[in-house]
Design a protein around this motif. Structure first.
Motif, PDB file in Angstrom:
ATOM      1  N   SER A  18       0.834  -1.208   0.000  1.00 35.90           N
ATOM      2  CA  SER A  18       0.000   0.000   0.000  1.00 35.90           C
ATOM      3  C   SER A  18       0.862   1.248   0.000  1.00 35.90           C
ATOM      4  O   SER A  18       0.571   2.221  -0.701  1.00 35.90           O
ATOM      5  N   PHE A  21       2.279   1.283  -3.739  1.00 36.48           N
ATOM      6  CA  PHE A  21       1.423   1.363  -4.918  1.00 36.48           C
ATOM      7  C   PHE A  21       0.295   2.389  -4.848  1.00 36.48           C
ATOM      8  O   PHE A  21      -0.195   2.805  -5.888  1.00 36.48           O
ATOM      9  N   VAL A  24       1.312   5.446  -6.649  1.00 36.90           N
ATOM     10  CA  VAL A  24       1.548   5.170  -8.065  1.00 36.90           C
ATOM     11  C   VAL A  24       0.226   5.029  -8.817  1.00 36.90           C
ATOM     12  O   VAL A  24       0.086   5.527  -9.939  1.00 36.90           O
ATOM     13  N   VAL A  25      -0.750   4.382  -8.212  1.00 38.31           N
ATOM     14  CA  VAL A  25      -2.016   4.096  -8.882  1.00 38.31           C
ATOM     15  C   VAL A  25      -2.898   5.336  -8.970  1.00 38.31           C
ATOM     16  O   VAL A  25      -3.545   5.576  -9.995  1.00 38.31           O
ATOM     17  N   PHE A  26      -2.942   6.148  -7.925  1.00 33.66           N
ATOM     18  CA  PHE A  26      -3.835   7.298  -7.870  1.00 33.66           C
ATOM     19  C   PHE A  26      -3.050   8.590  -8.118  1.00 33.66           C
ATOM     20  O   PHE A  26      -1.949   8.760  -7.600  1.00 33.66           O
TER      21      PHE A  26
END
Length: 85
Positions: A18, A21, A24-26
């Motif tokens: 968490s 990532f 990175v994802v949002f």
């Protein structure tokens, strides 16, 4: 490996990715790194660590002991002397 150790491993196995990532994802992460750490701490306080009632991976008494040993000593208060005339 005990049940409590497995639980801590599972919680950390969710927390570590968490931290990596979520940013990175949002584009604008819904939760900060500090927020993830607070959720992990809350989970370790709430989830049971074994078959015995009231056993948790992280207990308040341990936290208070750990916090008291790491405090810096209080600063001395400056003495107030009469102004020189």
């Amino acid at each position: 490996m005990s049940t409590g150790e497995k639980l801590v491993l599972a919680v950390f196995a969710l927390a570590a990715p968490s931290w990596v990532f979520v940013p990175v994802v949002f584009d604008t992460p819904p939760i900060s790194d500090a927020g993830i750490a607070m959720v992990v701490r809350l989970l370790l306080f709430l989830l049971p660590a074994g078959a015995e009632r009231g056993v948790r991976p992280l207990e308040w008494a341990w936290l208070r002991r750990a916090r008291s040993c790491c405090r810096s000593p209080p600063r001395p208060t400056p003495s107030r002397s009469a102004p020189a005339t």
